[in-house]
Design a protein around this motif. Structure first.
Motif, PDB file in Angstrom:
ATOM      1  N   SER A 259      61.744  60.751   6.206  1.00 42.91           N
ATOM      2  CA  SER A 259      63.103  60.520   6.686  1.00 42.91           C
ATOM      3  C   SER A 259      63.748  61.829   7.138  1.00 42.91           C
ATOM      4  O   SER A 259      64.416  61.879   8.189  1.00 42.91           O
ATOM      5  CB  SER A 259      63.934  59.868   5.583  1.00 42.91           C
ATOM      6  N   ALA A 260      63.563  62.899   6.358  1.00 44.94           N
ATOM      7  CA  ALA A 260      64.150  64.193   6.721  1.00 44.94           C
ATOM      8  C   ALA A 260      63.528  64.727   8.016  1.00 44.94           C
ATOM      9  O   ALA A 260      64.231  65.283   8.877  1.00 44.94           O
ATOM     10  CB  ALA A 260      63.944  65.193   5.585  1.00 44.94           C
ATOM     11  N   ILE A 261      62.223  64.567   8.170  1.00 45.80           N
ATOM     12  CA  ILE A 261      61.556  65.025   9.396  1.00 45.80           C
ATOM     13  C   ILE A 261      62.045  64.228  10.598  1.00 45.80           C
ATOM     14  O   ILE A 261      62.290  64.778  11.674  1.00 45.80           O
ATOM     15  CB  ILE A 261      60.033  64.913   9.240  1.00 45.80           C
ATOM     16  N   SER A 262      62.242  62.939  10.412  1.00 47.41           N
ATOM     17  CA  SER A 262      62.750  62.108  11.509  1.00 47.41           C
ATOM     18  C   SER A 262      64.149  62.551  11.917  1.00 47.41           C
ATOM     19  O   SER A 262      64.460  62.657  13.107  1.00 47.41           O
ATOM     20  CB  SER A 262      62.758  60.644  11.072  1.00 47.41           C
ATOM     21  N   ASP A 263      65.008  62.814  10.928  1.00 42.17           N
ATOM     22  CA  ASP A 263      66.370  63.271  11.238  1.00 42.17           C
ATOM     23  C   ASP A 263      66.347  64.610  11.966  1.00 42.17           C
ATOM     24  O   ASP A 263      67.060  64.811  12.963  1.00 42.17           O
ATOM     25  CB  ASP A 263      67.178  63.394   9.941  1.00 42.17           C
ATOM     26  N   GLY A 264      65.549  65.532  11.467  1.00 40.03           N
ATOM     27  CA  GLY A 264      65.473  66.849  12.109  1.00 40.03           C
ATOM     28  C   GLY A 264      64.900  66.772  13.501  1.00 40.03           C
ATOM     29  O   GLY A 264      65.389  67.439  14.426  1.00 40.03           O
ATOM     30  N   ALA A 265      63.870  65.952  13.693  1.00 38.26           N
ATOM     31  CA  ALA A 265      63.262  65.820  15.018  1.00 38.26           C
ATOM     32  C   ALA A 265      64.238  65.186  16.005  1.00 38.26           C
ATOM     33  O   ALA A 265      64.299  65.577  17.182  1.00 38.26           O
ATOM     34  CB  ALA A 265      61.986  64.989  14.925  1.00 38.26           C
ATOM     35  N   ALA A 266      65.026  64.203  15.537  1.00 39.55           N
ATOM     36  CA  ALA A 266      66.009  63.570  16.426  1.00 39.55           C
ATOM     37  C   ALA A 266      67.073  64.576  16.868  1.00 39.55           C
ATOM     38  O   ALA A 266      67.445  64.625  18.055  1.00 39.55           O
ATOM     39  CB  ALA A 266      66.660  62.386  15.713  1.00 39.55           C
ATOM     40  N   ALA A 267      67.565  65.383  15.913  1.00 37.35           N
ATOM     41  CA  ALA A 267      68.560  66.397  16.278  1.00 37.35           C
ATOM     42  C   ALA A 267      67.970  67.432  17.231  1.00 37.35           C
ATOM     43  O   ALA A 267      68.612  67.837  18.218  1.00 37.35           O
ATOM     44  CB  ALA A 267      69.076  67.079  15.010  1.00 37.35           C
ATOM     45  N   LEU A 268      66.739  67.856  16.954  1.00 33.47           N
ATOM     46  CA  LEU A 268      66.094  68.843  17.822  1.00 33.47           C
ATOM     47  C   LEU A 268      65.848  68.284  19.213  1.00 33.47           C
ATOM     48  O   LEU A 268      65.985  69.002  20.220  1.00 33.47           O
ATOM     49  CB  LEU A 268      64.774  69.283  17.191  1.00 33.47           C
ATOM     50  N   LEU A 269      65.521  66.998  19.298  1.00 28.62           N
ATOM     51  CA  LEU A 269      65.296  66.373  20.607  1.00 28.62           C
ATOM     52  C   LEU A 269      66.588  66.359  21.426  1.00 28.62           C
ATOM     53  O   LEU A 269      66.582  66.688  22.618  1.00 28.62           O
ATOM     54  CB  LEU A 269      64.780  64.942  20.404  1.00 28.62           C
ATOM     55  N   ILE A 270      67.698  66.004  20.806  1.00 26.21           N
ATOM     56  CA  ILE A 270      68.976  65.990  21.536  1.00 26.21           C
ATOM     57  C   ILE A 270      69.390  67.400  21.936  1.00 26.21           C
ATOM     58  O   ILE A 270      69.877  67.631  23.060  1.00 26.21           O
ATOM     59  CB  ILE A 270      70.060  65.323  20.673  1.00 26.21           C
ATOM     60  N   ILE A 271      69.193  68.368  21.044  1.00 26.69           N
ATOM     61  CA  ILE A 271      69.518  69.761  21.390  1.00 26.69           C
ATOM     62  C   ILE A 271      68.660  70.231  22.563  1.00 26.69           C
ATOM     63  O   ILE A 271      69.148  70.917  23.470  1.00 26.69           O
ATOM     64  CB  ILE A 271      69.311  70.667  20.156  1.00 26.69           C
TER      65      ILE A 271
END
Length: 294
Positions: A259-271
Motif C-alpha cells: 500500500s505504501a509503495i502504491s501511494d508513493g508511486a502514484a505521487a511520483l507519477l503525478i509529480i
C-alpha cells in the motif's frame, strides 16, 4: 428576465462550474500527495522493486516510463506533423478527406485495451518483437496519433491566412511559408497537443500490459549499449512502467508495504507528469519566441 440579469446568472453559473472542477482536482491531488509524498525518498526513487520483502523502490519503472515516452514521441510527432500539414494545407475538401477525418475521430475514441490487443497481435506476435519497449512505443503511437493529428491540423488551420499570403508576397514557396511562418505560429497549439499525448503515455496501463509487459529484467545502469540485453536503452527488452506497476501491486502485490509503495508511486507519477508538462511548456515558449523572432 433582463439581459443584464441573464448575463449575471450565466457568469455565476460558470464560476460555480469552475469552482467545482478546481475543488475536485485539488481534492484528488491533495489526497494523492498527502498519502504518497511521505513515502518518497532517494532510495525509493532509485532502487529496484522487491517482490516478497518490504523496502522496494520504483527506479526501473520510473526510467521505463520516461524512456517509453521519448520513443513514443520520436515515432508519433513527425507522423502527426506531416499528416496535420497535409490535412490543413494540401488536402482538398472531398468525400475521401472527410472519410479520413471521420476515421481519425473514430480511432481517437478507441478504448486503450483494444489498442493493446491490436499491439499484442501485430507488434508482439506478427512482428516478433515480443513484450518489449518498442512494441509498447508503437502501440502508444497508434493510440496517440489521432489526437496529435487533429491538434496539429487545428493549430495550423487557426493561423490567420494573411500570414500565409504574406509569405507568398515575399516570394516564398508554399513549403517555405509553412515551415518558416505557419509552423512557428502554430507551435503553442502543437506543444499543447504533445503535452496531452504525453499525459496519456504516462498514465496508460491497459495497452502496455499487452505490449511492453508487466516485468522488468535486471538492468545495469552503467551499461548504455542499446544492443546489450542488460542495457536500460535496449528497446527490445520488457519494461514495466509506473502506471502498470501501480496496477500490478494493487492487484497482486504480496510485499508487506504494498500500500505504501502504491501511494508513493502514484505521487511520483503525478509529480513526473507535472514536471514534464511545465518543462515542455517552458521549452515550447522559448522555441516560439526564437522562431517568431527569426
Amino acid at each position: 428576465m433582463s439581459a443584464k440579469s441573464t448575463d449575471r446568472l450565466a457568469t455565476a453559473g460558470l464560476y460555480v462550474i469552475v469552482g467545482m472542477i478546481i475543488t475536485v482536482l485539488a481534492g484528488l491531488l491533495g489526497f494523492v500527495f498527502v498519502q504518497g509524498i511521505p513515502q518518497l525518498s532517494w532510495q525509493f526513487i532509485t532502487s529496484p522493486p522487491q517482490i516478497f520483502k518490504e523496502g522496494g523502490g520504483v527506479g526501473p519503472q520510473l526510467f521505463n516510463s520516461f524512456y517509453l515516452l521519448v520513443l513514443t514521441l520520436i515515432i508519433s510527432i513527425p507522423i502527426a506533423i506531416g499528416a496535420g500539414i497535409y490535412l490543413a494545407e494540401y488536402a482538398k475538401d472531398n468525400w475521401f478527406i472527410r472519410c479520413i477525418r471521420v476515421l481519425i475521430e473514430v480511432l481517437s475514441s478507441l478504448p486503450s485495451i483494444v489498442v493493446g490487443l491490436f499491439g499484442f497481435l501485430f507488434f508482439v506476435l506478427y512482428m516478433g518483437w515480443g513484450f518489449s519497449i518498442i512494441s509498447g512505443a508503437f502501440a502508444l503511437s497508434v493510440f496517440n496519433l489521432p489526437l496529435l493529428v487533429r491538434v496539429v491540423e487545428q493549430s495550423i488551420s487557426n493561423v490567420p491566412k494573411s500570414q500565409l499570403e504574406a509569405g507568398w508576397a515575399l516570394g516564398f514557396s508554399k513549403w517555405e511559408t509553412i515551415t518558416t511562418i505557419i509552423l512557428p505560429a502554430a507551435l503553442p497549439g502543437i506543444v499543447t497537443g504533445v503535452i496531452l499525448a504525453s499525459g496519456r503515455v504516462f498514465g496508460e496501463a491497459a495497452a502496455l500490459i499487452y505490449t511492453a509487459g508487466m516485468s522488468t529484467p535486471i538492468i545495469d545502469f552503467t551499461n548504455w549499449n542499446p544492443l546489450s540485453p542488460t542495457s536500460p536503452l535496449n528497446p527490445f527488452r520488457p519494461a514495466e512502467t509506473m502506471a502498470v506497476h501501480i496496477w500490478k501491486i494493487n492487484g497482486e502485490g504480496i510485499m508487506p508495504d504494498a500500500s505504501a509503495i502504491s501511494d508513493g508511486a502514484a505521487a511520483l507519477l503525478i509529480i513526473s507528469i507535472l514536471f514534464f508538462n511545465f518543462t515542455s511548456r517552458f521549452i515550447g515558449n522559448v522555441l516560439f519566441k526564437k522562431m517568431s523572432a527569426n
